[in-house]
Write a protein that holds these residues in place. Structure first.
Motif, PDB file in Angstrom:
ATOM      1  N   ARG A 161       0.846  -1.188   0.000  1.00  0.00           N
ATOM      2  CA  ARG A 161       0.000   0.000   0.000  1.00  0.00           C
ATOM      3  C   ARG A 161       0.889   1.249   0.000  1.00  0.00           C
ATOM      4  N   GLY A 162       0.590   2.188  -0.891  1.00  0.00           N
ATOM      5  CA  GLY A 162       1.353   3.433  -0.920  1.00  0.00           C
ATOM      6  C   GLY A 162       2.695   3.295  -1.625  1.00  0.00           C
ATOM      7  N   GLU A 163       2.857   2.264  -2.451  1.00  0.00           N
ATOM      8  CA  GLU A 163       4.134   2.079  -3.167  1.00  0.00           C
ATOM      9  C   GLU A 163       4.485   3.342  -3.960  1.00  0.00           C
ATOM     10  N   VAL A 164       5.754   3.706  -3.919  1.00  0.00           N
ATOM     11  CA  VAL A 164       6.190   4.980  -4.501  1.00  0.00           C
ATOM     12  C   VAL A 164       6.061   4.976  -6.027  1.00  0.00           C
ATOM     13  N   ALA A 165       6.536   3.906  -6.648  1.00  0.00           N
ATOM     14  CA  ALA A 165       6.533   3.852  -8.116  1.00  0.00           C
ATOM     15  C   ALA A 165       5.338   3.043  -8.621  1.00  0.00           C
TER      16      ALA A 165
END
Ligand SMILES: C[S@@+](CC[C@H](N)C(=O)[O-])C[C@H]1O[C@@H](n2cnc3c(N)ncnc32)[C@H](O)[C@@H]1O
Length: 210
Positions: free
Chosen positions: A192-196
């Motif tokens: 959840r909320g992965e940058v890429a």
């Protein structure tokens, strides 16, 4: 900076432990260039002892990585991210004001892989008219290498890089370029909320992040 203005390893360790007490589980050493800090392995060994840290990583320009990878792994580093903006020395040096070439960085990546500092991510900052012509060659080089290439939006970092919006290549343009050349499709975020945003090659060999 004056030495006295730098955080000591003890201070960095204390700050890191405070964050971990509040739920942080991943620590990343960056900079500046973290491998220029004397005996960085000492800091890594301290941080590696912090209870509950699940991921201890470092972002580097790769210049000293070939020499240091084994010691970093032994100190307890989990993995590395390496910055590389082109496979071409002239373009690479136009992007980065550094006195080393692409070969040394690739040797660093190989040494990191050998030392088990994996999965390795390769960060390519894309700047229009400077290294956007290197996108396909970079993708081709790292496709199937086991390392994940990530295309990073060129950002305004204050007064130092004379940033203009025209310098930014939008992510969708990069995705289109890769899709035309190789065929790519989106992959769900791995957390959840992965940058890429992640994309995989349609032939199943490799991933990229944008
Ligand atoms: C600031 S560097 C610091 C660590 C190390 N010296 C290195 O070169 O990787 C960390 C990351 O910041 C990113 N970066 C550097 N300049 C940037 C810029 N102008 N816009 C976006 N990302 C940038 C690169 O992806 C690089 O991998």
């Amino acid at each position: 900076m004056d030495r006295g203005a730098l955080l000591s390893f003890e201070e960095i360790d204390r700050v890191a432990r405070s964050f971990v007490r509040h739920g942080v589980r991943k620590l990343r050493l960056t900079g500046g260039e973290p491998l220029l800090r004397k005996v960085i392995e000492g800091l890594i060994a301290k941080l590696a002892l912090t209870p509950d840290v699940e991921d201890l990583t470092l972002t580097t320009n790769g210049a000293l990585l070939a020499r240091k990878a084994a010691d970093l792994a032994e100190a307890g580093l989990c993995r590395v991210t390496v910055s590389l903006d082109s496979m071409d020395d002239t373009v690479f040096m136009a992007m980065n004001d550094v006195g080393f070439g692409v070969r040394g960085v690739l040797d660093g990546v190989a040494a990191a892989a050998e030392a088990g500092l994996t999965p390795i991510k390769i960060n390519m900052v894309v700047k229009r008219g400077v290294n956007d012509g290197s996108i396909i060659a970079m993708a081709r080089h790292f496709k199937g290498s086991g390392h994940t290439l990530r295309f990073i939006e060129y950002m305004d970092v204050g007064t130092t890089n004379g940033w203009r919006l025209d310098d930014v290549v939008p992510g969708r343009d990069i995705v289109e370029m890769l899709d035309r050349e190789f065929g790519i499709e989106p992959v769900d975020p791995s957390y959840r909320g992965e940058v890429a945003q992640r994309w995989c090659y349609r032939d199943g060999i490799g991933l990229v992040g944008v």
